[in-house]
Scaffold this motif. Structure first.
Motif, PDB file in Angstrom:
ATOM      1  N   ILE A   1      13.773   4.477   6.135  1.00 52.99           N
ATOM      2  CA  ILE A   1      12.845   4.147   5.596  1.00 52.99           C
ATOM      3  C   ILE A   1      12.132   2.844   6.375  1.00 52.99           C
ATOM      4  CG2 ILE A   1      11.384   3.255   3.490  1.00 52.99           C
ATOM      5  CD1 ILE A   1      13.648   4.436   1.862  1.00 52.99           C
ATOM      6  N   GLY A   2      10.989   3.322   7.210  1.00 54.78           N
ATOM      7  CA  GLY A   2      10.417   2.158   7.907  1.00 54.78           C
ATOM      8  C   GLY A   2       9.309   1.284   7.161  1.00 54.78           C
ATOM      9  N   ARG A   3       9.889   0.523   6.334  1.00 56.20           N
ATOM     10  CA  ARG A   3       8.828  -0.411   5.532  1.00 56.20           C
ATOM     11  C   ARG A   3       8.047  -1.110   6.423  1.00 56.20           C
ATOM     12  NH1 ARG A   3      12.120  -4.389   1.863  1.00 56.20           N
ATOM     13  NH2 ARG A   3      13.461  -4.561   3.808  1.00 56.20           N
ATOM     14  N   GLY A   4       8.335  -1.789   7.516  1.00 62.24           N
ATOM     15  CA  GLY A   4       7.403  -2.415   8.320  1.00 62.24           C
ATOM     16  C   GLY A   4       6.163  -1.607   8.569  1.00 62.24           C
ATOM     17  N   ASP A   5       6.454  -0.344   9.167  1.00 64.18           N
ATOM     18  CA  ASP A   5       5.298   0.508   9.631  1.00 64.18           C
ATOM     19  C   ASP A   5       4.624   0.979   8.412  1.00 64.18           C
ATOM     20  OD1 ASP A   5       5.288   1.338  12.785  1.00 64.18           O
ATOM     21  OD2 ASP A   5       7.374   1.012  11.969  1.00 64.18           O
ATOM     22  N   LEU A   6       5.111   1.297   6.993  1.00 67.24           N
ATOM     23  CA  LEU A   6       4.631   1.682   6.027  1.00 67.24           C
ATOM     24  C   LEU A   6       3.570   0.359   5.528  1.00 67.24           C
ATOM     25  CD1 LEU A   6       7.388   3.557   4.031  1.00 67.24           C
ATOM     26  CD2 LEU A   6       5.358   4.854   4.975  1.00 67.24           C
ATOM     27  N   THR A   7       4.187  -0.654   5.591  1.00 71.29           N
ATOM     28  CA  THR A   7       3.485  -1.751   5.078  1.00 71.29           C
ATOM     29  C   THR A   7       1.939  -1.884   5.750  1.00 71.29           C
ATOM     30  OG1 THR A   7       5.294  -2.999   4.631  1.00 71.29           O
ATOM     31  CG2 THR A   7       3.332  -4.269   4.778  1.00 71.29           C
ATOM     32  N   VAL A   8       2.160  -1.522   7.425  1.00 65.35           N
ATOM     33  CA  VAL A   8       0.840  -1.686   8.019  1.00 65.35           C
ATOM     34  C   VAL A   8       0.080  -0.578   7.979  1.00 65.35           C
ATOM     35  CG1 VAL A   8      -0.080  -1.591  10.693  1.00 65.35           C
ATOM     36  CG2 VAL A   8       1.991  -3.090   9.834  1.00 65.35           C
ATOM     37  N   ALA A   9       0.656   0.672   7.732  1.00 62.46           N
ATOM     38  CA  ALA A   9      -0.240   1.846   7.551  1.00 62.46           C
ATOM     39  C   ALA A   9      -0.824   2.125   6.375  1.00 62.46           C
ATOM     40  CB  ALA A   9       0.884   3.269   7.629  1.00 62.46           C
TER      41      ALA A   9
ATOM     42  N   ALA B   1       6.004  -6.208   2.293  1.00 61.09           N
ATOM     43  CA  ALA B   1       6.907  -5.234   2.174  1.00 61.09           C
ATOM     44  C   ALA B   1       7.241  -4.787   0.680  1.00 61.09           C
ATOM     45  CB  ALA B   1       7.981  -5.264   2.861  1.00 61.09           C
ATOM     46  N   ASP B   2       7.062  -5.854  -0.202  1.00 60.45           N
ATOM     47  CA  ASP B   2       7.451  -5.620  -1.635  1.00 60.45           C
ATOM     48  C   ASP B   2       6.024  -5.321  -2.215  1.00 60.45           C
ATOM     49  OD1 ASP B   2       6.327  -8.188  -1.437  1.00 60.45           O
ATOM     50  OD2 ASP B   2       8.147  -9.184  -2.479  1.00 60.45           O
ATOM     51  N   ASP B   3       5.116  -4.931  -1.839  1.00 65.79           N
ATOM     52  CA  ASP B   3       3.719  -4.617  -2.453  1.00 65.79           C
ATOM     53  C   ASP B   3       4.278  -3.466  -3.238  1.00 65.79           C
ATOM     54  OD1 ASP B   3       1.144  -2.967  -2.589  1.00 65.79           O
ATOM     55  OD2 ASP B   3       0.488  -4.756  -2.133  1.00 65.79           O
ATOM     56  N   PRO B   4       3.607  -3.204  -4.429  1.00 59.82           N
ATOM     57  CA  PRO B   4       3.875  -2.017  -5.225  1.00 59.82           C
ATOM     58  C   PRO B   4       3.780  -0.362  -4.649  1.00 59.82           C
ATOM     59  CG  PRO B   4       2.613  -3.407  -6.567  1.00 59.82           C
ATOM     60  CD  PRO B   4       2.715  -4.265  -5.187  1.00 59.82           C
ATOM     61  N   VAL B   5       2.763  -0.276  -3.585  1.00 61.30           N
ATOM     62  CA  VAL B   5       2.547   0.798  -2.837  1.00 61.30           C
ATOM     63  C   VAL B   5       3.733   1.079  -1.770  1.00 61.30           C
ATOM     64  CG1 VAL B   5       1.267  -0.094  -0.947  1.00 61.30           C
ATOM     65  CG2 VAL B   5       1.024   2.309  -1.474  1.00 61.30           C
ATOM     66  N   ILE B   6       4.334   0.040  -1.711  1.00 61.35           N
ATOM     67  CA  ILE B   6       5.488   0.228  -0.546  1.00 61.35           C
ATOM     68  C   ILE B   6       6.678   0.506  -1.396  1.00 61.35           C
ATOM     69  CG2 ILE B   6       6.933  -0.789   1.298  1.00 61.35           C
ATOM     70  CD1 ILE B   6       3.843  -0.200   1.837  1.00 61.35           C
TER      71      ILE B   6
ATOM     72  N   ILE C   1      18.590  11.128  12.167  1.00 63.23           N
ATOM     73  CA  ILE C   1      18.093  10.450  11.027  1.00 63.23           C
ATOM     74  C   ILE C   1      16.601  10.411  11.304  1.00 63.23           C
ATOM     75  CG2 ILE C   1      17.975   8.349   9.999  1.00 63.23           C
ATOM     76  CD1 ILE C   1      20.685   7.540  11.031  1.00 63.23           C
ATOM     77  N   ALA C   2      15.734  11.102  10.404  1.00 63.74           N
ATOM     78  CA  ALA C   2      14.324  10.870  10.436  1.00 63.74           C
ATOM     79  C   ALA C   2      13.740   9.821   9.938  1.00 63.74           C
ATOM     80  CB  ALA C   2      13.789  12.172   9.565  1.00 63.74           C
ATOM     81  N   MET C   3      13.032   9.091  10.751  1.00 63.79           N
ATOM     82  CA  MET C   3      12.289   7.808  10.511  1.00 63.79           C
ATOM     83  C   MET C   3      10.941   8.013   9.629  1.00 63.79           C
ATOM     84  SD  MET C   3      12.884   5.426  13.671  1.00 63.79           S
ATOM     85  CE  MET C   3      12.289   4.107  12.910  1.00 63.79           C
ATOM     86  N   ILE C   4      10.866   7.550   8.358  1.00 65.81           N
ATOM     87  CA  ILE C   4       9.775   7.663   7.541  1.00 65.81           C
ATOM     88  C   ILE C   4       8.697   6.756   7.342  1.00 65.81           C
ATOM     89  CG2 ILE C   4       9.041   8.769   5.219  1.00 65.81           C
ATOM     90  CD1 ILE C   4      10.741  10.736   6.772  1.00 65.81           C
ATOM     91  N   GLU C   5       7.872   6.766   8.243  1.00 64.77           N
ATOM     92  CA  GLU C   5       6.983   5.440   8.367  1.00 64.77           C
ATOM     93  C   GLU C   5       5.470   5.778   8.292  1.00 64.77           C
ATOM     94  OE1 GLU C   5       8.467   3.993  11.992  1.00 64.77           O
ATOM     95  OE2 GLU C   5       8.641   5.983  12.958  1.00 64.77           O
ATOM     96  N   ASP C   6       5.125   6.999   7.967  1.00 61.87           N
ATOM     97  CA  ASP C   6       3.618   7.181   7.912  1.00 61.87           C
ATOM     98  C   ASP C   6       3.469   7.786   6.290  1.00 61.87           C
ATOM     99  OD1 ASP C   6       3.238   7.088  10.801  1.00 61.87           O
ATOM    100  OD2 ASP C   6       4.884   8.316  10.630  1.00 61.87           O
TER     101      ASP C   6
END
Length: 262
Positions: free
Chosen positions: A172-180, A186-191, A146-151
Motif C-alpha cells: 500500500i503506497g500511502r505516500g503516492d495515494l496521499t499525493v494522488a 497520510a491519515d486523512d479519511p480518504v487515505i 508484490i503489486a504496489m497499489i498507489e493510484d
C-alpha cells in the motif's frame, strides 16, 4: 526469524510477521547490516534511488550471503527479468492500477504460464548448475510478486486486481495515494478508507498486505487491518534518525570550561 530453509514467499503468504527496509545507497553494507541484526527482508529501491544493474547485482549477492530475502522495487515491468536473473527472490511492481497490468507483472515473473525469459548462466539458475526444469520450478516457487497499489484507479479496481493469479501481495503506497488524492496527510479519511479497502480485498483474496510504517505503534494499527509485512524506513532514513539522535544528545551536554579558555 524463521529458518532460512523457508521461502520468503511462503512466509509472506501464510501471514508471518515480517520486517524489512528499503535500501537506497549503492553499497552492500546496509544490506549486510540489516541481515546481521535480524531483519527478514530488504527491498532494493531501483525506482527511486541511483542504482544500476551492477549495484543491484552486488546488493543481491550481499542479501544471499547474509541470509536475508532480497527483493527489488523495479522501475517498470520490463525491469523484472533483470532483477530476477540477478537473484532477487521477488519484485515490487509500481503502479499496478488495473487487472491487465497485474497480469502483465505476474507473467513477466513466471516461466510456467508466464513469459519470463530463461538463461542458465545467471545467479538465479546457479550459473549452469541443475537442469533447466529444476531451475524453472525452483524459481517459480520462490519468486514473490508484490503489486504496489498507489493510484486511485487501482483502489477502484482493487477487487479485480486481487483476483489475478500470480500476485502474492499488495504494497500500500500511502505516500503516492496521499499525493494522488490531494489529501493533506497520510491519515486523512480518504487515505484511511483506501487502505482499509485494499486490506479487505487482499484478505478476502488470500493476498498478503505490506505497508511502510514509522514503528511498532503504527504497525499495530495496520496489523489490525490485516497487514503482516512491514517496511521500516530506509537505510538512509535509519542513518539520519540515528545520526540526529546522537548529535542531539551530544549537543545537550553542559559546556565544560577548560582552564585558560574563555
Amino acid at each position: 526469524m524463521s529458518s532460512n530453509n523457508d521461502l520468503f514467499r511462503d512466509r509472506l503468504r501464510r501471514g508471518d510477521t515480517l520486517v524489512g527496509s528499503f535500501v537506497k545507497t549503492p553499497t552492500l553494507h546496509a544490506t549486510e547490516i540489516l541481515a546481521q541484526v535480524g531483519y527478514d527482508f530488504v527491498v532494493i529501491d531501483a525506482e527511486h534511488a541511483p542504482l544500476d544493474r551492477s549495484h543491484i547485482d552486488v546488493m543481491l549477492y550481499a542479501a544471499r550471503a547474509g541470509g536475508i530475502a532480497g527483493l527489488v522495487r523495479v522501475p517498470a515491468i520490463s525491469d523484472i527479468l533483470s532483477a530476477l536473473d540477478c537473484g532477487a527472490v521477488g519484485v515490487l511492481v509500481p503502479h499496478v492500477d488495473s487487472p491487465e497490468r497485474a497480469r502483465e507483472a505476474a507473467a513477466a515473473s513466471r516461466y510456467r504460464n508466464g513469459r519470463r525469459g530463461y538463461s542458465g548462466a545467471t545467479r538465479s539458475s546457479n550459473y549452469g548448475g541443475g537442469s533447466v526444469w529444476s531451475n524453472v520450478d525452483a524459481q517459480d516457487a520462490q519468486t514473490t510478486v508484490i503489486a504496489m497499489i498507489e493510484d486511485p484507479q487501482a483502489v477502484e479496481q482493487i477487487e479485480a486486481i486481487a483476483a489475478v493469479d500470480g500476485i502474492d501481495a499488495f504494497f500500500i503506497g500511502r505516500g503516492d495515494l496521499t499525493v494522488a488524492y490531494g489529501a493533506g496527510r497520510a491519515d486523512d479519511p480518504v487515505i484511511v478508507d483506501a487502505v482499509r479497502r485494499i486490506s479487505d480485498a487482499g484478505r478476502a483474496a488470500g493476498k498478503a498486505v505490506v505497508v511502510m510504517v514509522n514503528g511498532p505503534e503504527e504497525a499495530a494499527g495496520f496489523e489490525a487491518m490485516g497487514a503482516s509485512a512491514f517496511i521500516v524506513s530506509t537505510d538512509q532514513g535509519l542513518l539520519r534518525r540515528a545520526a540526529t539522535a546522537a548529535l542531539a544528545g551530544l549537543k545537550a551536554l553542559s559546556p565544560v570550561r577548560r582552564p585558560g579558555v574563555p
